[in-house]
Structure formats: structure tokens, C-alpha cells
Motif scaffolding. Structure first.
Motif, PDB file in Angstrom:
ATOM      1  N   SER A 243       0.815  -1.217   0.000  1.00  0.00           N
ATOM      2  CA  SER A 243       0.000   0.000   0.000  1.00  0.00           C
ATOM      3  C   SER A 243       0.843   1.260   0.000  1.00  0.00           C
ATOM      4  CB  SER A 243      -0.910   0.023   1.236  1.00  0.00           C
ATOM      5  OG  SER A 243      -0.139   0.067   2.428  1.00  0.00           O
ATOM      6  N   ASP A 244       2.145   1.140   0.233  1.00  0.00           N
ATOM      7  CA  ASP A 244       2.974   2.336   0.328  1.00  0.00           C
ATOM      8  C   ASP A 244       4.401   2.008  -0.076  1.00  0.00           C
ATOM      9  OD1 ASP A 244       3.498   4.966   0.711  1.00  0.00           O
ATOM     10  OD2 ASP A 244       3.112   4.994   2.876  1.00  0.00           O
ATOM     11  N   LEU A 251       2.383   7.435  -9.002  1.00  0.00           N
ATOM     12  CA  LEU A 251       0.940   7.516  -9.232  1.00  0.00           C
ATOM     13  C   LEU A 251       0.485   8.970  -9.225  1.00  0.00           C
ATOM     14  CD1 LEU A 251      -0.396   4.669  -6.893  1.00  0.00           C
ATOM     15  CD2 LEU A 251       0.362   4.520  -9.279  1.00  0.00           C
ATOM     16  N   PRO A 252      -0.541   9.308 -10.006  1.00  0.00           N
ATOM     17  CA  PRO A 252      -1.077  10.670  -9.964  1.00  0.00           C
ATOM     18  C   PRO A 252      -1.578  11.007  -8.558  1.00  0.00           C
ATOM     19  CG  PRO A 252      -1.934   9.469 -11.868  1.00  0.00           C
ATOM     20  CD  PRO A 252      -1.206   8.468 -11.016  1.00  0.00           C
ATOM     21  N   PHE A 269      -6.926   5.601 -11.837  1.00  0.00           N
ATOM     22  CA  PHE A 269      -6.484   6.926 -12.283  1.00  0.00           C
ATOM     23  C   PHE A 269      -6.375   6.928 -13.808  1.00  0.00           C
ATOM     24  CE2 PHE A 269      -2.978   4.238 -10.940  1.00  0.00           C
ATOM     25  CZ  PHE A 269      -2.146   4.209 -12.040  1.00  0.00           C
ATOM     26  N   PRO A 270      -6.444   8.121 -14.423  1.00  0.00           N
ATOM     27  CA  PRO A 270      -6.297   8.199 -15.882  1.00  0.00           C
ATOM     28  C   PRO A 270      -4.907   7.758 -16.333  1.00  0.00           C
ATOM     29  CG  PRO A 270      -7.230  10.229 -14.988  1.00  0.00           C
ATOM     30  CD  PRO A 270      -6.739   9.428 -13.822  1.00  0.00           C
ATOM     31  N   ARG A 282       8.584   2.101 -12.933  1.00  0.00           N
ATOM     32  CA  ARG A 282       8.778   2.605 -11.580  1.00  0.00           C
ATOM     33  C   ARG A 282       8.094   1.709 -10.543  1.00  0.00           C
ATOM     34  NH1 ARG A 282       8.004   8.893 -10.789  1.00  0.00           N
ATOM     35  NH2 ARG A 282       8.781   8.211  -8.737  1.00  0.00           N
ATOM     36  N   LEU A 283       6.967   1.141 -10.900  1.00  0.00           N
ATOM     37  CA  LEU A 283       6.271   0.236  -9.985  1.00  0.00           C
ATOM     38  C   LEU A 283       7.093  -1.016  -9.732  1.00  0.00           C
ATOM     39  CD1 LEU A 283       2.615   0.476 -11.376  1.00  0.00           C
ATOM     40  CD2 LEU A 283       3.495   1.501  -9.270  1.00  0.00           C
ATOM     41  N   ILE A 284       7.705  -1.521 -10.794  1.00  0.00           N
ATOM     42  CA  ILE A 284       8.526  -2.731 -10.659  1.00  0.00           C
ATOM     43  C   ILE A 284       9.775  -2.438  -9.844  1.00  0.00           C
ATOM     44  CG2 ILE A 284       9.912  -4.409 -11.926  1.00  0.00           C
ATOM     45  CD1 ILE A 284       7.823  -4.161 -14.201  1.00  0.00           C
ATOM     46  N   GLU A 285      10.439  -1.325 -10.194  1.00  0.00           N
ATOM     47  CA  GLU A 285      11.674  -0.976  -9.481  1.00  0.00           C
ATOM     48  C   GLU A 285      11.395  -0.693  -8.002  1.00  0.00           C
ATOM     49  OE1 GLU A 285      13.126   2.342 -11.683  1.00  0.00           O
ATOM     50  OE2 GLU A 285      14.142   1.092 -13.191  1.00  0.00           O
TER      51      GLU A 285
END
Length: 326
Positions: A243-244, A251-252, A269-270, A282-285
Motif C-alpha cells: 500500500s505504500d 501515481l497521480p 487513475f487516468p 517505476r512500480l517494478i523498481e
């Protein structure tokens, strides 16, 4: 003479510019512009009382507009090409003492089809539609759904080039709605232009090439279903285990967080302007723990709310609820 489309993409079956209609001083239709290409499935979408039926009646020459012009196959006097048109009104009715094939033949005769030919075609159509057993029954002996089907077939028996249905799905059960959807697709595939009004969005979304959204007698949008949906940015639906973390900065700021279950977090989010690839990296890293990621395109309902407003959308939902209750 059939008029060509202004965009050069083919001829128009119907065009209307600036249609206005008042009843006893009340403005029912306020400056409607519509262009329907030949061979298209075209939906007029809006809540009850929005002006759909009045617009259809003006297009067909049943009533005249107070202002504006309309043409059917290039003719500004639609009644002169009535033999090319099949029209199923919202308020339906057949002579109860007539037999099914007689009722179909009678409706065809109103459009110039000889009675004997109409009766023969009617029997064939009833057979093809699974109602061969009811050919010799009187209308008064039929269920409501069967009677509606007979009137539908009578609308088509003279093989029109343009078919106009006013709320055609109203009162039909799910099976007959499916049959009608198939019939509409078959008509269009044979080159027939089909226009129908509806307050049920999923029929328009499944069937239509183009729609006119009507609310309060105005048409705030007329064009392709795809273009209407594209007015709202596609949404990313991301599911993560965590969650963090530092990855949250990717993320926007207005991303909506929904913790559906323990150990599973959803984010909406869009699609970012930088694209989904940079975000995914960035999510993977950042070890967000991606469980799923999908890009969801807006539906026609979302587009309707965006275009027509929340009040019109609520009215549409109320109409649907009342229809289901019936």
C-alpha cells in the motif's frame, strides 16, 4: 435523390438541421441537427420526455417542424418516400380480430405492397421468426410479446430501405430482445438503414455505429459511439500487494485508493501523459507487488453522464428502473 455526406464518406439516409417544435408554447425540440449515413445503425439516446419521439416524427414527416429542415433520401417531403420507410411507433396497436398474417399484410398494404404478396411474405416471416404455429391466430389471442413481434414484422414486410423504431425493446423479454438485436444487425448487413430511439444505454452501445444524445430537446452530441467514449480518458486499474513505498510517487496525486481485501490494494487513475510503460517501470523498481494492471476504456454510460449531465443520467436510470418493474 440521395444526398452525399458532407464529409465525403457516403450518402445520407436522413439529415436534419435546426429542427424546432413547440406544443402549446412549450419548446419540445430545440435546434436538433442529425445526419444518418445509409446502412448505419443509428441510436437516439435519452430519457423519456427528452424529445426523442417528437424528433423521429419530424424526421419522418408525421409532423412538421416549426423551424428547420429535414430530408429523407434527399427529399424534403418525407411522406413522398414513405414506401421506402418502415416505422414502428412506441405506442403500438393492431386490429384484434385480424389473424397474424392478415395484420402483417395490412401493414404492408399501407406502404403499397399488394395484399396477397404481403400475406405470403407474412407467413414466411412468422415461420422464420419461430411463430409459424400462430399464423392463423387472431391478434387478441396472442401474448403481448407475440403481438409486438407481429407488428415488428409488419413494419418490415414491404422491405424498406429505412427502418425507424421508437423504443423497440420496451416490453420485450430478454429472449425477444436478443432476437430483435439480431434482426437489426441483419437489416444493417443487408444495406438497410436502422434508426431507433432508446433510454437503455447498453442497447445503443452494443448495436450502434453512431448515436445522437438528446436531453431537454437539445442534442449536445451526435457522432460515433467510439468518439463519445473517447471524450473520457481511459482509466488505469492497478492492483498491488503493497500500500505504500517510494513507488507511490509514480501515481497521480488524485489516484483513488480502494483496499478491497487484506493484502490487496486497488488504484484507479487516468492513463498518465508519459504513458503506461514509464509508470510500470517505476512500480517494478519500487517493488509495489503488482498483482494486476489493466487499462479500462470509458463506457457509453460514462460518456452520457459527461455529455448530457448528471440530471439526464438520473432520469435515464429512473426510466430503466420503471421499465424493469413493468
Amino acid at each position: 435523390m440521395t444526398r452525399a455526406r458532407a464529409d465525403g464518406l457516403g450518402p445520407l439516409a436522413i439529415e436534419a438541421h435546426g429542427l424546432v417544435k413547440r406544443f402549446d408554447g412549450t419548446l419540445a425540440v430545440d435546434g436538433v441537427d442529425i445526419s444518418v449515413p445509409e446502412g448505419a445503425i443509428y441510436g437516439i439516446l435519452g430519457p423519456n420526455g427528452a424529445g426523442k419521439t417528437t424528433t423521429l416524427r419530424m424526421l419522418l414527416g408525421i409532423i412538421d417542424p416549426d423551424e428547420g429542415v429535414r430530408r429523407v433520401f434527399g427529399n424534403d417531403r418525407p411522406h413522398e418516400v414513405a414506401k421506402l420507410i418502415g416505422y414502428l411507433p412506441e405506442e403500438r396497436g393492431l386490429y384484434p380480430a385480424m389473424k397474424c398474417d392478415e395484420a402483417i399484410a395490412f401493414m404492408g398494404a399501407l406502404r403499397g405492397l399488394p395484399l396477397a404478396e404481403g400475406k405470403a411474405r407474412g407467413r414466411e416471416m412468422l415461420e422464420n421468426y419461430g411463430l409459424g404455429h400462430a399464423v392463423d391466430r387472431q391478434i387478441r389471442q396472442l401474448s403481448k410479446g407475440m403481438a409486438q413481434t407481429v407488428q415488428l414484422l409488419g413494419t418490415l414486410v414491404h422491405r424498406p430501405r429505412l427502418v425507424v423504431f421508437d423504443e423497440p425493446f420496451s416490453g420485450l423479454d430478454a429472449i425477444n430482445q436478443g432476437k430483435l438485436e439480431s434482426m437489426i444487425r441483419n437489416l444493417a448487413s443487408s444495406g438497410t438503414t436502422v434508426i431507433f430511439s432508446t433510454h437503455v444505454i447498453h442497447h445503443a452501445e452494443r448495436l450502434c455505429d453512431e448515436v445522437a444524445i438528446i436531453a431537454g430537446g437539445k442534442v449536445p452530441y451526435a457522432g460515433s459511439v467510439d468518439a463519445a467514449r473517447d471524450r473520457i480518458p481511459a482509466q488505469v486499474r492497478l492492483e498491488t500487494r503493497r500500500s505504500d513505498g517510494a513507488w507511490r510517487d509514480a501515481l497521480p496525486a488524485d489516484a483513488r485508493h480502494d483496499a478491497k481485501a487484506e493484502g490487496s490494494h486497488f488504484w484507479y487513475f487516468p492513463v498518465p501523459d508519459s504513458g503506461i510503460e514509464a509508470l510500470l517501470k517505476r512500480l517494478i523498481e519500487g517493488e509495489a507487488g503488482i498483482l494486476s494492471l489493466s487499462i479500462e476504456r470509458a463506457g457509453l454510460h460514462d460518456a452520457f453522464v459527461e455529455i448530457a449531465g448528471a440530471a439526464a443520467a438520473r432520469a435515464l436510470a429512473e426510466d430503466n428502473a420503471q421499465g424493469e418493474a413493468r
